[in-house]
Design an enzyme around this catalytic site. Sequence first.
Site, PDB file in Angstrom:
ATOM      1  N   SER A  39       0.842  -1.184   0.000  1.00 11.81           N
ATOM      2  CA  SER A  39       0.000   0.000   0.000  1.00 11.81           C
ATOM      3  C   SER A  39       0.875   1.231   0.000  1.00 11.81           C
ATOM      4  O   SER A  39       2.058   1.162   0.287  1.00 11.81           O
ATOM      5  CB  SER A  39      -0.903   0.003   1.230  1.00 11.81           C
ATOM      6  OG  SER A  39      -0.161   0.407   2.349  1.00 11.81           O
ATOM      7  N   ALA A  40       0.288   2.369  -0.327  1.00 12.55           N
ATOM      8  CA  ALA A  40       1.040   3.628  -0.408  1.00 12.55           C
ATOM      9  C   ALA A  40       1.813   3.875   0.874  1.00 12.55           C
ATOM     10  O   ALA A  40       2.929   4.373   0.864  1.00 12.55           O
ATOM     11  CB  ALA A  40       0.100   4.782  -0.677  1.00 12.55           C
ATOM     12  N   CYS A  41       1.196   3.527   1.973  1.00 14.46           N
ATOM     13  CA  CYS A  41       1.827   3.812   3.246  1.00 14.46           C
ATOM     14  C   CYS A  41       2.982   2.856   3.499  1.00 14.46           C
ATOM     15  O   CYS A  41       3.936   3.163   4.182  1.00 14.46           O
ATOM     16  CB  CYS A  41       0.822   3.680   4.373  1.00 14.46           C
ATOM     17  SG  CYS A  41      -0.689   4.544   4.022  1.00 14.46           S
ATOM     18  N   PHE A  42       2.874   1.680   2.954  1.00 11.32           N
ATOM     19  CA  PHE A  42       3.900   0.683   3.170  1.00 11.32           C
ATOM     20  C   PHE A  42       5.183   0.957   2.436  1.00 11.32           C
ATOM     21  O   PHE A  42       6.272   0.731   2.949  1.00 11.32           O
ATOM     22  CB  PHE A  42       3.398  -0.679   2.701  1.00 11.32           C
ATOM     23  CG  PHE A  42       2.967  -1.515   3.843  1.00 11.32           C
ATOM     24  CD1 PHE A  42       1.732  -2.092   3.840  1.00 11.32           C
ATOM     25  CD2 PHE A  42       3.807  -1.702   4.928  1.00 11.32           C
ATOM     26  CE1 PHE A  42       1.329  -2.854   4.911  1.00 11.32           C
ATOM     27  CE2 PHE A  42       3.405  -2.463   5.992  1.00 11.32           C
ATOM     28  CZ  PHE A  42       2.170  -3.037   6.000  1.00 11.32           C
ATOM     29  N   SER A  43       5.043   1.400   1.184  1.00 13.97           N
ATOM     30  CA  SER A  43       6.213   1.497   0.315  1.00 13.97           C
ATOM     31  C   SER A  43       7.406   2.102   1.041  1.00 13.97           C
ATOM     32  O   SER A  43       8.544   1.772   0.770  1.00 13.97           O
ATOM     33  CB  SER A  43       5.895   2.346  -0.911  1.00 13.97           C
ATOM     34  OG  SER A  43       4.910   1.705  -1.660  1.00 13.97           O
TER      35      SER A  43
END
Lengths: 388, 388
Positions: free
Chosen positions: A324-328
Amino acid sequence: MEDKTAYFDNSASTRLDERVFEAMKPYYFDTYAVATSEFAYSMGIDAKEALEEARSTIADSLNASPGEIVFTSGSTESSNMAIKGVTSALKKKGKHLIVSKIEDFPVLNTAKALEKQGFEIDFIEVDGSGRLNTEQLAETITDETVLVSIQHANQEIGTLQDLESISSICKEKGVLLHTDATHSFTRVPIDVQKIPVDLITIASHTIHGPRGIGSLYIRKDTPINKWMDGGFQEFNLRAGLENIPASVGFAKAVELVTEEENRQIKALRDHLIERISSEITDVILNGSKEHRSPHNANITFHYVEGESLTLHLDMRGFAVSTGSACFSRSLEASHVILGIGGDHERAHGSLRFTFSRYNTLEETDAIVDAIKEIVAQLREISPLYEKK
Amino acid sequence: MEDKTAYFDNSASTRLDERVFEAMKPYYFDTYAVATSEFAYSMGIDAKEALEEARSTIADSLNASPGEIVFTSGSTESSNMAIKGVTSALKKKGKHLIVSKIEDFPVLNTAKALEKQGFEIDFIEVDGSGRLNTEQLAETITDETVLVSIQHANQEIGTLQDLESISSICKEKGVLLHTDATHSFTRVPIDVQKIPVDLITIASHTIHGPRGIGSLYIRKDTPINKWMDGGFQEFNLRAGLENIPASVGFAKAVELVTEEENRQIKALRDHLIERISSEITDVILNGSKEHRSPHNANITFHYVEGESLTLHLDMRGFAVSTGSACFSRSLEASHVILGIGGDHERAHGSLRFTFSRYNTLEETDAIVDAIKEIVAQLREISPLYEKK
């Protein structure tokens, strides 16, 4: 400088539609009054009317009443407000909360924050396709349960939950249900007259609307405390100067999504999955094939690092993301892929594709061609692939 | 349809500056990536850079470091985050909070919400000009006090507090200080290297920037818990998709405010006060003459209802308001006018004038002329005025 990149990423849907921009413009320059000035002078009345018209459009998209829609700064705020507002209003009933294991961060981390404050949280398991175990859900609900929060579509693998069954279980047990519909809103409709869900998080940035605006649907008579304190805006449920230009833009973005567009987006997405599955070996489609949002594909390429694949694709003018965007940002393995039984290798080798209004068949074919080449090259130098 | 109305109201400053609009545009259509995609592809890097540049501009305006600026959805959220975040982080120290009696609703009602949760709140008195009694403040601070929240400029009467003395008292006593600077930001500078305030609420909508964006200044090492839970954005202090176009617009709006403009605005404001004071009888300038934000005037016209005056002015093409934006809705007397010792008659007879970039000398003279006529007419039919 024209950007030649083809976006198959969440960023794609944050590209504002020109028509949304045009709809917002008058509320920046002409009808810029604050809505609460409606009793003081004429422009305030026009501003207030625009806000209420936007609210009606959002309400219609869920078959709800305008009085059940509260504007927020986005989906993160909507989910915070839903979960913290309801648990605060019902604290005399109990301190037990149920969420799924693969929720997006706004729900997951709000639940974890409440856990530190003494709430008991149950994180419900999902099966290999990402679908919730509804029997487990039913068994987990107790007299102390104040809220169940289960997402509609997953942020990474696009799996749709069976909201109909989930809401029936909750209704039967007399427990409130919140759903984070950020990643399905307008792509997979929810009709609140048919599905007895009590609170729904929705946002504008996923459908070419402006960032910084979202809504929380709150079914009439749902017990909820104010979370953002201050002025008396939004039926005295959410303080803060009304963001009228963004609300109008959000409504316009909702109007612009059509069934025809959703069919076209799904066709492109299906084409990508079909080609990758048949032309590249050792791939897994993560998530459910059948119960899936129409604009999402998530594929693991074995023996390949998702990060490497992403960087190679960027150099060739394609934007995708892993996790997810937050993970990257962190290199932690996605909790979603782990949640559906994947291991770290599968998580790190996965790419998420998000299709939007602006994707074409041409660029879909081009990205598949690029992936074929890059995957072949990367596997050639992979020690793991050699040993296979 | 051109709007011929002259705005002397908070709405005036919500009119977006064209240059702000132009600055935001590229981040809607060209560099629209989500900032957390910076590790995945090129546009993400550009987006992230724009966000950080905006943060630096905001930081510079307070002489702060970029790492001390968190973007929020506006001043209401900033004040919620400051007060709830600090009291949550320091709950082991105590549950005592001090605010002034005339704070704007975000601070006042956040304090009242905490009161319901078991906090003890002291509401400090102000004098007839709206200035805080600093001796009373010093005496009220106890070992249990976790935060003092005192505004910089008042939202209705423009009175500036003596932040230098207030912050010295707090520092000496080892208590954190938050200030809501929504209504002074860039008009009356705060230098955080000189004034030891710990948290500052600021917003964009008061200086011709976009709505839906603000910041919280948090001095390095200030204990604060996350309030908006979710992703890891904003140094893991505030979750939610970064609103890059609005952040860039906010920064542009800050850049556009100049000392010269502040001088011009102040000259217009002084001209209005001077003319009204000398040409209309039975008026009171509410607030301090000396310690006052340069763009505010607040005047009570005895024997006249502020609501009537407002409506008559609207018919003649002038927008003003009585009380704060949030108040106008209800017909309650302003807590600020009551707080400085006024009665209900004085509160209801008051008009607030807010000057902005777009006000001219011509329209300032025109509104004074109009007020003179309307006040004379209204007093003619006022039974109270007759009895005088």
